[in-house]
Design an enzyme around this catalytic site. Structure first.
Site, short mmCIF file in Angstrom:
data_model
loop_
_atom_site.label_atom_id
_atom_site.label_comp_id
_atom_site.label_asym_id
_atom_site.label_seq_id
_atom_site.Cartn_x
_atom_site.Cartn_y
_atom_site.Cartn_z
CB CYS A 89 44.63 30.31 25.46
SG CYS A 89 43.71 31.73 24.88
NE ARG A 117 46.12 27.67 31.02
CZ ARG A 117 47.35 28.06 31.29
NH1 ARG A 117 48.09 27.38 32.11
NH2 ARG A 117 47.86 29.15 30.73
CD1 TRP A 122 38.93 33.00 29.36
CD2 TRP A 122 40.07 34.82 28.73
NE1 TRP A 122 38.55 34.04 30.17
CE2 TRP A 122 39.23 35.17 29.81
CE3 TRP A 122 40.87 35.80 28.17
CZ2 TRP A 122 39.18 36.46 30.34
CZ3 TRP A 122 40.83 37.08 28.69
CH2 TRP A 122 39.98 37.39 29.76
CG ASN A 141 47.94 29.91 24.83
OD1 ASN A 141 46.96 29.66 24.14
ND2 ASN A 141 48.33 29.14 25.83
N GLY A 142 48.47 34.18 23.78
CA GLY A 142 49.13 35.49 23.83
C GLY A 142 48.53 36.42 22.79
CD GLU A 183 42.22 37.26 48.43
OE1 GLU A 183 42.30 38.08 47.51
OE2 GLU A 183 42.03 36.04 48.25
CE LYS A 238 39.74 34.30 46.38
NZ LYS A 238 41.16 34.47 46.17
CD GLU A 248 38.35 34.94 42.63
OE1 GLU A 248 38.84 35.06 41.50
OE2 GLU A 248 39.04 34.77 43.64
CG HIS A 278 36.10 59.07 56.21
ND1 HIS A 278 36.13 60.31 56.81
CD2 HIS A 278 36.85 58.26 57.01
CE1 HIS A 278 36.88 60.26 57.90
NE2 HIS A 278 37.31 59.02 58.05
CE LYS A 293 44.93 29.00 39.91
NZ LYS A 293 44.49 29.71 41.13
C1 F6R Z 1 41.88 35.63 42.63
C2 F6R Z 1 43.04 35.26 41.83
C3 F6R Z 1 43.67 36.29 40.99
C4 F6R Z 1 45.19 36.07 40.95
C5 F6R Z 1 45.85 37.02 39.95
C6 F6R Z 1 47.35 36.84 39.93
O1 F6R Z 1 41.46 34.56 43.42
O2 F6R Z 1 43.45 34.13 41.85
O3 F6R Z 1 43.36 37.58 41.40
O4 F6R Z 1 45.71 36.27 42.22
O5 F6R Z 1 45.34 36.80 38.67
O6 F6R Z 1 47.70 35.54 39.57
P1 F6R Z 1 49.09 34.94 39.93
O7 F6R Z 1 49.16 34.78 41.40
O8 F6R Z 1 49.15 33.63 39.20
O9 F6R Z 1 50.13 35.91 39.44
#
Ligand code: F6R
Length: 589
Positions: free
Chosen positions: A2, A28, A74, A100-101, A467, A471, A474, A490, A584
């Site tokens: 949010c 966000r 959100w 928020n929260g 990782e 990418k 998502e 395995h 975000k």
């Molecule tokens: C994926 C991504 C998320 C963040 C995760 C932690 O591309 O961005 O997996 O890495 O939500 O976020 P931060 O780094 O802000 O603690």
């Protein structure tokens, strides 16, 4: 998650300013939005489901006011409906709240208020706050009522409240971000600095358990004790343009490209501080690297670097699982929290757990002044500038650079580590050219309709395979999974069929032969092998060249995968900056 934005000042288009601020927070991720302002001593509202970008200020005139609050939601409690969108108002429309929260005790509070005759129009936890304030305000002033209500809230939150007949905003936070931007006789309040960067770079940080009454100037109080708190105005060095797309079609591509110089910026740190932190790591009784999502994969990669470069064991735990490891923490343990936003709720909770045990905390973060920055004993800022695309790219490689540098520093080889990273930064600069992007785009064209893809790596490139899968998932929404190359036989190799794309992340080191053999095993079962490697190998069906970067191989290997994910997203008509269901900064647990 949010977003919150508010304006108070001499301009009488506060509603428009707030809508523009919310548009800056669009990255966000959200599903509905709304604003509240005062009209004839009462609260007036605009609330909508969907994207704020589609709200045309020319066609939708907002009534004049000098104060307004806004929110992009959100959904957590209650579906995506206009009734659940913030702001929420009391029955008399005297007060409006954005939040928020999560208010953990909202059920009890709601029941208490319902018994007193209050009716609720939404399913949100937020609505309890506004009725609670209205209830206290029957006997108390606005400020006292807000403080009494705040004292009763459990959980993490950032919130704003206004009253229709008073020219003030009350802001408060515990555990969720909220920052005041100080303009010329005017104030902005937002959950994120980029939201007001075009107006001001002067900020005042609100700390946990503080409320701020914003009218002619902000007055800060601890809402538990009622004591006034003195605050400084701090000037931040982010440029307004750094939070804009410029000539790029998407933030994600801009941020991938910025890796031409973000590594240099990351390692431009004070050497004596880095050496001091290396000593803290060496002297700690147990070092725990924690992070979530991509940041967790960075921690995982760092555990290999600490082992290989510094011959030092470090533990890695994802933020949400860390509380279950607290029995291993000692006063002399060190927790290294890795985060882009510095606001991720699971990582924050892990830090709280560590602090309660008396352990020291070092944060490696991008957003200066973030909650993590402020609650840690030490912080290293990665200086990547605003990262707005939901998928982390430049922050990832900057975090990797810092941790690589720390590993070298732990082994008394800081200068060597920095030289390696400077050299790598130069190679990335050469690598990221239009022809390179075209080559990756051509691959994306070829594989854009596949159902699944796999990524394999070994040693430090194993976490990078994990990782890579994040990418790809998502932003492209293609099913992708990462594995340690040796693990395939395995079980997972059963998933390979004719033409299944499999990326192999290769480093020119002692792991090269093994990972190429693993790629060969996949190819023998029909897999289409995409090699990300410094040199062409027989097993590759498609080769993406990366520079030979020695121990910095995770940094160079992840960049082409970021580009591939981006191009797949665009070709599949997804918005890479705002992937579905994601946000975000993940400020809820
Ligand atoms: C994926 C991504 C998320 C963040 C995760 C932690 O591309 O961005 O997996 O890495 O939500 O976020 P931060 O780094 O802000 O603690």
């Amino acid at each position: 998650m949010c977003g919150i934005f508010a304006y108070s000042g001499p301009k009488n288009n506060a509603g428009e300013i707030v809508v523009q601020g919310l548009k800056k927070l669009e990255y966000r991720g959200y599903d509905s939005w709304g604003i509240a302002f005062s009209k004839e001593q009462k609260i007036d509202l605009i609330r909508k489901v969907g994207k704020i970008g589609e709200f045309n200020l020319e066609h939708n005139k907002i009534p004049e006011s000098t104060l307004a609050i806004g929110h992009s939601r959100w959904a957590t409690h209650g579906g995506v409906t206009e009734a659940n969108a913030h702001p929420h108002v009391d029955e008399e429309r005297n007060f409006a709240v954005v939040h928020n929260g999560i208010i953990e005790n909202y059920r009890e509070l709601r029941e208490e208020l319902q018994k007193k005759g209050y009716t609720f129009k939404s399913e949100t936890d937020t609505e309890t706050i506004v009725h609670l304030i209205a209830d206290y305000a029957k006997e108390d002033t606005f400020v006292v009522a807000a403080r009494k209500a705040l004292k009763r809230l459990k959980g993490r939150f950032a919130m704003l409240v206004i009253k229709g007949d008073e020219q003030k905003i009350i802001a408060a936070r515990r555990g969720s971000p909220l920052i005041i931007g100080v303009g010329d006789g005017e104030f902005f309040i937002a959950s994120d600095i980029p939201a007001f960067l075009q107006h001001t770079r002067k900020v005042m940080y609100i700390d946990d358990n503080e409320m701020v009454v914003v009218n002619d100037k902000p007055h800060f109080y601890n809402f538990n004790t009622g004591e006034e708190v003195q605050k400084r105005v701090v000037e931040i060095d982010w440029e307004a343009e750094s939070a804009e797309k410029g000539d790029f079609e998407h933030f994600m591509l801009k941020e991938i490209t910025e890796q031409k110089d973000t590594i240099y910026r990351a390692i431009n740190q004070n050497d004596s501080e880095i050496l001091h932190l290396a000593d803290e790591i060496k002297n700690a009784y147990g070092t725990f690297l924690i992070g979530c999502g991509t940041a967790a994969k960075v921690c995982h990669a760092a555990s290999y670097l600490f082992s290989k470069v510094a011959k030092r064991h470090v533990n890695i735990v994802v933020g949400s699982e860390f509380p279950s490891h607290q029995d291993f923490l000692k006063e002399k343990s060190l927790v290294i929290a890795v985060s882009q936003s510095g606001e991720t709720a699971d990582t924050l909770e892990a830090i709280e757990v560590a602090k309660a045990k008396g352990s020291k905390v070092l944060s490696i973060i991008n957003v200066e002044g973030s909650t993590m920055d402020r609650m840690s004993d030490y912080a290293i800022h990665i200086k990547a500038g605003p990262e707005k695309a939901v998928a982390s790219t430049k922050a990832t490689t900057s975090q990797l650079a810092i941790l690589t540098m720390l590993a070298y520093a732990c082994d008394g080889r800081l200068t060597e580590g920095k030289r390696l990273l400077i050299d790598t930064a130069g190679k990335i600069n050469d690598m990221l050219n239009p022809r390179y992007e075209e080559h990756i785009h051509a691959l994306a064209q070829k594989i854009k309709d596949v159902e699944s893809m796999y990524v394999i790596g070994k040693a430090v490139n194993y976490p990078m395979a994990l990782e890579s899968a994040i990418k790809l998932q998502e932003v492209s929404y293609i099913h992708a999974e990462g594995f340690a190359g040796g693990e395939l036989k395995h079980g997972p190799i059963a998933l390979i069929s004719q033409g299944t794309p499999c990326l192999a992340l290769v480093a020119n080191d002692e792991t090269r032969t093994d990972i190429l053999n693993n790629a060969m095993e996949v190819k023998a079962r029909g897999g289409f092998i995409i090699g990300v490697a410094p040199q062409e190998e027989d097993v590759f069906d498609y080769w993406i060249k990366v520079p030979d970067a020695g121990n910095a191989s995770p940094i160079v290997n992840i960049i082409p995968v970021q580009l591939l994910a981006y191009h797949l997203a665009v070709l599949r008509q997804n918005n890479p900056d705002m992937p579905r269901n994601l946000a975000k900064s993940v400020t809820v647990k």
